[in-house]
Each structure stands twice: as structure tokens, then as C-alpha cells.
Design a protein around this motif. Sequence first.
Motif, PDB file in Angstrom:
ATOM      1  N   VAL A 133       0.693  -1.228  -0.072  1.00 20.03           N
ATOM      2  CA  VAL A 133      -0.299   0.021  -0.173  1.00 20.03           C
ATOM      3  C   VAL A 133       0.843   1.171  -0.189  1.00 20.03           C
ATOM      4  N   ALA A 134       1.945   1.324   0.635  1.00 27.50           N
ATOM      5  CA  ALA A 134       3.109   2.228   0.944  1.00 27.50           C
ATOM      6  C   ALA A 134       3.571   2.724  -0.531  1.00 27.50           C
ATOM      7  N   ARG A 135       3.743   1.508  -1.318  1.00 27.90           N
ATOM      8  CA  ARG A 135       4.418   1.837  -2.589  1.00 27.90           C
ATOM      9  C   ARG A 135       3.430   1.971  -3.691  1.00 27.90           C
ATOM     10  N   ALA A 136       2.132   2.066  -3.409  1.00 29.36           N
ATOM     11  CA  ALA A 136       1.142   2.094  -4.598  1.00 29.36           C
ATOM     12  C   ALA A 136       1.076   3.616  -4.960  1.00 29.36           C
ATOM     13  N   ALA A 137       1.177   3.741  -6.053  1.00 24.82           N
ATOM     14  CA  ALA A 137       0.968   5.274  -6.587  1.00 24.82           C
ATOM     15  C   ALA A 137      -0.227   5.910  -6.216  1.00 24.82           C
ATOM     16  N   SER A 138      -1.233   5.100  -6.277  1.00 25.83           N
ATOM     17  CA  SER A 138      -2.642   5.675  -5.694  1.00 25.83           C
ATOM     18  C   SER A 138      -3.495   4.744  -5.335  1.00 25.83           C
ATOM     19  N   LEU A 139      -4.495   5.248  -4.660  1.00 27.57           N
ATOM     20  CA  LEU A 139      -5.692   4.173  -4.233  1.00 27.57           C
ATOM     21  C   LEU A 139      -6.591   4.064  -5.456  1.00 27.57           C
ATOM     22  N   ASP A 140      -6.357   4.675  -6.783  1.00 29.85           N
ATOM     23  CA  ASP A 140      -7.404   4.333  -7.938  1.00 29.85           C
ATOM     24  C   ASP A 140      -6.457   3.407  -8.510  1.00 29.85           C
ATOM     25  N   ALA A 141      -5.356   2.921  -8.302  1.00 30.53           N
ATOM     26  CA  ALA A 141      -4.828   1.949  -9.221  1.00 30.53           C
ATOM     27  C   ALA A 141      -5.730   0.600  -9.153  1.00 30.53           C
ATOM     28  N   THR A 142      -6.148   0.050 -10.500  1.00 34.11           N
ATOM     29  CA  THR A 142      -6.960  -1.009 -10.385  1.00 34.11           C
ATOM     30  C   THR A 142      -6.301  -2.540 -10.653  1.00 34.11           C
ATOM     31  N   PHE A 143      -6.959  -3.330 -10.441  1.00 30.84           N
ATOM     32  CA  PHE A 143      -6.550  -4.841 -10.475  1.00 30.84           C
ATOM     33  C   PHE A 143      -7.836  -5.661 -10.957  1.00 30.84           C
ATOM     34  N   GLU A 144      -7.519  -6.553 -11.925  1.00 30.08           N
ATOM     35  CA  GLU A 144      -8.245  -7.482 -12.252  1.00 30.08           C
ATOM     36  C   GLU A 144      -8.442  -8.831 -11.347  1.00 30.08           C
ATOM     37  N   VAL A 145      -9.590  -8.854 -10.574  1.00 27.57           N
ATOM     38  CA  VAL A 145      -9.337  -9.841  -9.390  1.00 27.57           C
ATOM     39  C   VAL A 145     -10.225 -11.008  -9.730  1.00 27.57           C
ATOM     40  N   ASP A 146      -9.916 -12.286  -9.675  1.00 26.43           N
ATOM     41  CA  ASP A 146     -10.672 -13.258 -10.089  1.00 26.43           C
ATOM     42  C   ASP A 146     -12.147 -13.327  -9.127  1.00 26.43           C
ATOM     43  N   ARG A 147     -13.153 -13.560  -9.961  1.00 31.99           N
ATOM     44  CA  ARG A 147     -14.412 -13.574  -9.377  1.00 31.99           C
ATOM     45  C   ARG A 147     -15.072 -12.335  -8.893  1.00 31.99           C
ATOM     46  N   HIS A 148     -13.818 -11.087  -8.909  1.00 33.52           N
ATOM     47  CA  HIS A 148     -14.474  -9.736  -8.300  1.00 33.52           C
ATOM     48  C   HIS A 148     -14.553  -8.711  -9.538  1.00 33.52           C
ATOM     49  N   GLY A 149     -13.950  -9.139 -10.774  1.00 33.26           N
ATOM     50  CA  GLY A 149     -13.771  -8.127 -11.748  1.00 33.26           C
ATOM     51  C   GLY A 149     -12.758  -7.124 -11.512  1.00 33.26           C
ATOM     52  N   THR A 150     -12.782  -5.942 -11.847  1.00 35.00           N
ATOM     53  CA  THR A 150     -11.941  -4.667 -11.658  1.00 35.00           C
ATOM     54  C   THR A 150     -12.146  -4.209 -10.366  1.00 35.00           C
ATOM     55  N   MET A 151     -11.067  -4.113  -9.526  1.00 33.06           N
ATOM     56  CA  MET A 151     -11.259  -3.350  -8.313  1.00 33.06           C
ATOM     57  C   MET A 151     -10.008  -2.379  -7.993  1.00 33.06           C
ATOM     58  N   SER A 152     -10.494  -1.348  -7.431  1.00 32.61           N
ATOM     59  CA  SER A 152      -9.231  -0.361  -6.904  1.00 32.61           C
ATOM     60  C   SER A 152      -8.587  -0.908  -5.696  1.00 32.61           C
ATOM     61  N   LEU A 153      -7.466  -0.270  -5.590  1.00 35.42           N
ATOM     62  CA  LEU A 153      -6.897  -0.578  -4.022  1.00 35.42           C
ATOM     63  C   LEU A 153      -7.712   0.087  -2.925  1.00 35.42           C
ATOM     64  N   ARG A 154      -8.351   1.252  -3.211  1.00 29.67           N
ATOM     65  CA  ARG A 154      -9.226   1.635  -2.343  1.00 29.67           C
ATOM     66  C   ARG A 154     -10.319   0.680  -1.847  1.00 29.67           C
ATOM     67  N   GLU A 155     -10.809   0.113  -2.834  1.00 30.22           N
ATOM     68  CA  GLU A 155     -12.012  -0.730  -2.375  1.00 30.22           C
ATOM     69  C   GLU A 155     -11.474  -2.267  -1.731  1.00 30.22           C
ATOM     70  N   VAL A 156     -10.322  -2.469  -1.964  1.00 29.81           N
ATOM     71  CA  VAL A 156      -9.765  -3.678  -1.387  1.00 29.81           C
ATOM     72  C   VAL A 156      -9.264  -3.266   0.016  1.00 29.81           C
ATOM     73  N   LEU A 157      -8.876  -1.986   0.106  1.00 30.21           N
ATOM     74  CA  LEU A 157      -8.594  -1.630   1.796  1.00 30.21           C
ATOM     75  C   LEU A 157      -9.738  -1.326   2.404  1.00 30.21           C
ATOM     76  N   VAL A 158     -10.992  -0.890   1.890  1.00 32.57           N
ATOM     77  CA  VAL A 158     -12.258  -1.123   2.741  1.00 32.57           C
ATOM     78  C   VAL A 158     -12.671  -2.161   2.975  1.00 32.57           C
ATOM     79  N   HIS A 159     -12.500  -3.429   1.981  1.00 34.00           N
ATOM     80  CA  HIS A 159     -13.015  -4.487   2.346  1.00 34.00           C
ATOM     81  C   HIS A 159     -12.087  -5.303   3.416  1.00 34.00           C
ATOM     82  N   MET A 160     -10.768  -5.014   3.409  1.00 36.90           N
ATOM     83  CA  MET A 160      -9.903  -5.432   4.501  1.00 36.90           C
ATOM     84  C   MET A 160     -10.511  -4.977   5.940  1.00 36.90           C
ATOM     85  N   VAL A 161     -10.784  -3.660   5.877  1.00 30.55           N
ATOM     86  CA  VAL A 161     -11.308  -3.037   7.255  1.00 30.55           C
ATOM     87  C   VAL A 161     -12.522  -4.031   7.396  1.00 30.55           C
ATOM     88  N   GLU A 162     -13.422  -4.122   6.616  1.00 27.84           N
ATOM     89  CA  GLU A 162     -14.676  -4.820   6.847  1.00 27.84           C
ATOM     90  C   GLU A 162     -14.343  -6.206   7.387  1.00 27.84           C
TER      91      GLU A 162
END
Length: 184
Positions: A133-162
Motif C-alpha cells: 500500500v505504501a508503494r502504490a502510486a494511488s488508491l485509484d490503482a486498479t486490478f483484475e481480481v478473479d471472481r470480483h472483476g476490476t477493483m481499486s486498491l481503495r475498494e480492497v482496503l475498505v474490504h480489509m477493514v470490513e
Amino acid sequence: MSELNKRADMFLDARNDPRADGPRLGDERTTLMGFLRDQRLTLEIKCEGLDAEQLARRSVEPSTMSLLGLVRHMAEVERAWFRLRLSGLDLPRLFCTSEEPDAEFDGAVADPTVVEEAWRLWREEVAFTDDFVARAASLDATFEVDRHGTMSLREVLVHMVEEYARHNGHADLLRERIDGRVGQ
């Protein structure tokens, strides 16, 4: 002493609470990482002072959930999201396999070596996540995630808190069952 006071006495003394309740003012990354840090600390607090038998104690049948199982599960979750999905590393899961999909809980046995390994692996995965997370250029960085489609780093972090918050609710009940300690 009233029942209310007895229950209140089981809370963690606020002077010994390492959590900061998230930053009061800060950018989005700092805020999300602060809340994730506090959720991780909550899991540690729920487990502190317990021996291997207590950490491995199951909730109620037929559940295999235990505090140790939750530590192992969260190590697996951190690894799955940040090493495997977002970083694309070709690594095995920590505990689970297709033959044993619930191994993080099933293998949470009352053995000090298993406890030590669980905490070590969890801390390694937490450190990897924090660095990623510290090295990521932006929370807007997106990733293709199996079964989830395109997700931003922001969305993954919110998911981790949840994810931590949900399981910390389980941890609260598990800890109360072991020694009556309840908490924030």
C-alpha cells in the motif's frame, strides 16, 4: 457490585489500549491504513494473554472457529488479497488447499508451535500489505481480481477493514466465552 460493573470491569483499560481510533485528520490512504491498523490491533488484543489451548478453543459445535483459527484466517486473507491477487505472485496459500479448504480453522490446534507459526505468518502478511500500500502510486490503482472483476486498491482496503471488523466481532464473543473479557 452490580452486574453492570462486573461486565464493565472486563474491558481493556483505556490507558493500555494501543489503538488510535484512526487518524482525526489525514489523507485517504492514511485514514484507511489507520483504521486497518486498529482492526489488526483489535485482533491481537482479543488474543493477548491466552495460551495455546485457549486460543485453539472452538466456539460451539459444529463450528470450528477459534481465535487461533481467526489469526490463521486473517493471514490467509491478507496473503490472498495482496500477494496473490493484487501482486500476482505465484505462491501457495498458507493453509488452505482444494482438498482442505477450511485448513486455517481445522488446523488451529492447541500447540504452541502452531500458535507461534500463525502469528509469524500473520505478521509477515501484514508487513507485505503495508509495504504494498505504501508503494502504490494511488488508491485509484486498479486490478483484475478473479471472481470480483476490476477493483481499486481503495475498494480492497475498505474490504480489509470490513473483513477484520466482522471477524473481530467473532473474536469478541470467543474471548468472552474463554475468560469473560469483553471489549471494544
